[in-house]
Design a protein around this motif. Structure first.
Motif, PDB file in Angstrom:
ATOM      1  N   TRP A  26      11.524  24.882  44.880  1.00 15.83           N
ATOM      2  CA  TRP A  26      12.387  26.067  44.883  1.00 15.83           C
ATOM      3  C   TRP A  26      13.078  26.230  43.529  1.00 15.83           C
ATOM      4  O   TRP A  26      13.163  27.338  42.977  1.00 15.83           O
ATOM      5  CB  TRP A  26      13.413  25.966  45.996  1.00 15.83           C
ATOM      6  N   LYS A  27      13.551  25.127  42.978  1.00 16.74           N
ATOM      7  CA  LYS A  27      14.227  25.175  41.676  1.00 16.74           C
ATOM      8  C   LYS A  27      13.273  25.653  40.583  1.00 16.74           C
ATOM      9  O   LYS A  27      13.636  26.517  39.769  1.00 16.74           O
ATOM     10  CB  LYS A  27      14.768  23.784  41.322  1.00 16.74           C
ATOM     11  N   THR A  56      10.618  27.471  40.970  1.00 17.24           N
ATOM     12  CA  THR A  56      10.255  28.866  41.236  1.00 17.24           C
ATOM     13  C   THR A  56      11.340  29.815  40.758  1.00 17.24           C
ATOM     14  O   THR A  56      11.065  30.819  40.084  1.00 17.24           O
ATOM     15  CB  THR A  56       9.994  29.064  42.736  1.00 17.24           C
ATOM     16  N   THR A  57      12.581  29.517  41.107  1.00 14.58           N
ATOM     17  CA  THR A  57      13.674  30.439  40.772  1.00 14.58           C
ATOM     18  C   THR A  57      14.076  30.361  39.302  1.00 14.58           C
ATOM     19  O   THR A  57      14.344  31.394  38.677  1.00 14.58           O
ATOM     20  CB  THR A  57      14.892  30.151  41.663  1.00 14.58           C
ATOM     21  N   GLY A 104      11.388  32.039  37.111  1.00 19.55           N
ATOM     22  CA  GLY A 104      11.029  33.405  37.467  1.00 19.55           C
ATOM     23  C   GLY A 104       9.594  33.528  37.949  1.00 19.55           C
ATOM     24  O   GLY A 104       8.926  34.541  37.710  1.00 19.55           O
ATOM     25  N   ASN A 140       6.426  34.402  39.951  1.00 16.08           N
ATOM     26  CA  ASN A 140       6.122  35.500  40.876  1.00 16.08           C
ATOM     27  C   ASN A 140       4.752  35.372  41.538  1.00 16.08           C
ATOM     28  O   ASN A 140       4.326  36.267  42.262  1.00 16.08           O
ATOM     29  CB  ASN A 140       6.257  36.860  40.181  1.00 16.08           C
ATOM     30  N   HIS A 200      16.317  29.421  52.798  1.00 12.18           N
ATOM     31  CA  HIS A 200      16.541  30.462  51.797  1.00 12.18           C
ATOM     32  C   HIS A 200      15.953  31.795  52.253  1.00 12.18           C
ATOM     33  O   HIS A 200      15.087  31.843  53.128  1.00 12.18           O
ATOM     34  CB  HIS A 200      15.891  30.088  50.456  1.00 12.18           C
ATOM     35  N   LEU A 253      13.432  34.065  51.237  1.00  9.43           N
ATOM     36  CA  LEU A 253      12.304  34.024  50.321  1.00  9.43           C
ATOM     37  C   LEU A 253      12.028  35.377  49.678  1.00  9.43           C
ATOM     38  O   LEU A 253      11.560  35.445  48.535  1.00  9.43           O
ATOM     39  CB  LEU A 253      11.051  33.529  51.055  1.00  9.43           C
ATOM     40  N   SER A 313      14.033  37.365  48.478  1.00 11.41           N
ATOM     41  CA  SER A 313      14.943  37.625  47.355  1.00 11.41           C
ATOM     42  C   SER A 313      14.353  37.190  46.019  1.00 11.41           C
ATOM     43  O   SER A 313      14.830  37.583  44.960  1.00 11.41           O
ATOM     44  CB  SER A 313      16.269  36.885  47.574  1.00 11.41           C
ATOM     45  N   VAL A 314      13.297  36.379  46.054  1.00 11.15           N
ATOM     46  CA  VAL A 314      12.697  35.868  44.826  1.00 11.15           C
ATOM     47  C   VAL A 314      11.905  36.946  44.090  1.00 11.15           C
ATOM     48  O   VAL A 314      11.762  36.909  42.867  1.00 11.15           O
ATOM     49  CB  VAL A 314      11.774  34.670  45.154  1.00 11.15           C
ATOM     50  N   MET A 332       8.601  37.633  44.808  1.00 12.15           N
ATOM     51  CA  MET A 332       7.228  37.145  44.661  1.00 12.15           C
ATOM     52  C   MET A 332       6.257  38.322  44.741  1.00 12.15           C
ATOM     53  O   MET A 332       6.425  39.226  45.568  1.00 12.15           O
ATOM     54  CB  MET A 332       6.914  36.129  45.755  1.00 12.15           C
ATOM     55  N   TRP A 341       7.282  36.069  52.640  1.00 11.89           N
ATOM     56  CA  TRP A 341       7.551  36.377  51.234  1.00 11.89           C
ATOM     57  C   TRP A 341       7.674  37.877  50.966  1.00 11.89           C
ATOM     58  O   TRP A 341       8.178  38.279  49.912  1.00 11.89           O
ATOM     59  CB  TRP A 341       6.449  35.794  50.357  1.00 11.89           C
TER      60      TRP A 341
END
Length: 446
Positions: free
Chosen positions: A195-196, A198-199, A202, A204, A224, A226, A228-229, A231, A253
């Motif tokens: 997760w760290k 990925t966020t 950035g 995608n 979380h 998901l 909000s990322v 993707m 996602w």
């Protein structure tokens, strides 16, 4: 922008022809600046004939095989004539497999040892030269470019990457060089670390082993938001990918989910989903795929199910000619306007079928039910004394509804009259070490 696989392959074909003086000298064409369907097919046939000549004259194994069959490259007048050539079997890759090589051992850039099915199948060994790795390096980002744009894609790769030299590292490096920034994840990373990464980066696009991605998604979705990322695509690879898994990932996602099919024997990359056709387009510049009757070996008509047979038409070190993969699929003509054929999604393996309750069954028959079950992360399936039993890795053992899962499995038509399935729950992470094995129906060890 993202492109079709055909666009990527035709561009790569033009680049390859530019430096292939042997082909240009024998072709009736004089202008090679634009690759159309006819030039693409002409070059593929040329590569096939050159490769057949190469293995026939440089590989002791193929020299014997082709002499016994009484065929040479001169018998190939069209791509479909490949059916005149003899098969290569998985057992032919067992042991050292040096006799299949067309180069000296000193020219081997990457030897790969793997198993035909899980960790107990036939042990096989394949060798790649520097030229082979370069062709793989050229194709992989073009496959990735079908789901994300150059200059915009930021990809986290979930594939094995031993000591930074595995396919995960090769894919990440090739995509980055192509303008699609990519990183190879450590498959032992915790979901917090995933997760760290990925966020903070950035990311995608996630690409990689379907079970690894499915498991990580299930765990992260409980912690979380998901969506909000932002993707753009979840791009997954595995022999059989059930619709229920695809549906779950798309919902979790909020993005496109695409699937990929590849084998170690193909150089890992091979085929990517078409957004319109019911299946994959595959790397026809470097490979030829047939569908044959698993018993007779006869080539099947379009739309008829059979065994996937792979030929590496542009391999340097250890080309495989009509290699029987054991995967079962269909081949069809494109309905999206592409010149490329459509390879249907792989649903099962020939070697994975087991006789049970009056018919042959295989893990894919259970996948839709299992991967649509709340809280299920992964499973292994066993046949013990006439009874199907499952080890189920779950997110929360206390909250898992074992009774409903049993009922759904027993409602499958091939389970009618069979003993009730047994389910043993395992904690989160219990099957992580074996998640890369191809699903098979196992005998439980005493």
């Amino acid at each position: 922008m993202s492109i079709s696989l055909q666009t990527g392959l035709y561009d790569l074909c033009r680049t390859r022809i530019d430096s292939d003086e042997e082909f240009k000298a024998q072709s009736e064409r004089t202008d090679f600046s634009h690759v159309d369907d006819a030039l693409f097919d002409e070059y593929r046939l040329f590569q096939l004939k050159r490769t057949v000549n190469r293995v026939r004259t440089k590989s002791p194994f193929y020299k014997r095989l082709f002499e016994s069959a009484g065929v040479t490259e001169d018998d190939l007048h069209a791509l479909a004539d490949i059916a005149k050539l003899p098969f290569t079997l998985p057992k032919d890759l067992s042991g050292t497999s040096y006799s299949l090589m067309c180069t000296s051992q000193s020219e081997v850039e990457k030897p790969v040892t793997f198993y035909s099915s899980g960790s107990t199948g036939t042990k096989k060994r394949i060798f790649f030269s520097k030229a082979d790795i370069q062709k793989i390096f050229e194709f992989l980002p073009r496959g990735m470019n079908t789901v994300t744009d150059r200059g915009e894609g930021r990809v986290l790769v979930f594939l094995q990457n031993s000591q930074g030299r595995g396919i995960g590292g090769i894919l990440a490096a090739s995509c980055t060089a192509y303008g699609i920034e990519s990183w190879a994840a450590d498959l032992q990373d915790s979901t917090d670390e995933i997760w760290k990464a990925t966020t903070e980066r950035g990311v995608n696009v996630w690409f990689g082993d379907a079970i690894t991605i499915y498991r990580a998604t299930k765990i992260l979705a409980s912690q979380h938001d998901l969506r909000s990322v932002g993707m753009k695509c979840i791009f997954i690879t595995m022999s059989n990918i059930p619709d229920s898994m695809v549906d779950y990932l798309r919902e979790a996602w909020g993005c496109r989910v695409s699937t990929h099919y590849g084998l170690t024997e193909s150089g890992w990359g091979l085929a990517v989903d078409c957004g319109t056709c019911p299946g994959y387009h595959y790397d026809e510049l470097n490979h030829w795929v047939e569908i044959v009757d698993p018993e007779s070996g006869e080539v099947m008509p379009d739309g008829e199910e059979g065994e996937v047979v792979l030929t590496n038409i542009a391999r340097d070190c250890m080309p495989l000619i009509r290699y029987r993969t054991g995967d079962i699929a269909v081949m069809q003509k494109s309905v999206c306007g592409s010149h490329l054929a459509v390879l249907g999604h792989i649903r099962r393996r020939k070697e994975g079928a087991t006789e049970y309750n009056g018919r042959y069954i295989y893990p894919a028959l259970f996948d839709e039910v299992l991967f649509s079950t709340d809280g299920l992360l992964d499973y292994r399936i066993f046949l013990d004394d006439g009874r199907i039993s499952l080890d189920v890795e779950c997110l929360d053992e206390d909250a898992f509804d074992t009774g409903t899962l049993k009922a759904r499995i027993m409602a499958l038509d091939f389970m009618a009259g069979a003993p009730e399935v047994e389910v043993r729950l395992l904690p989160c992470g219990a099957l992580r070490e074996v998640c890369y094995e191809k699903k098979r129906i196992l005998a439980r060890e005493a």
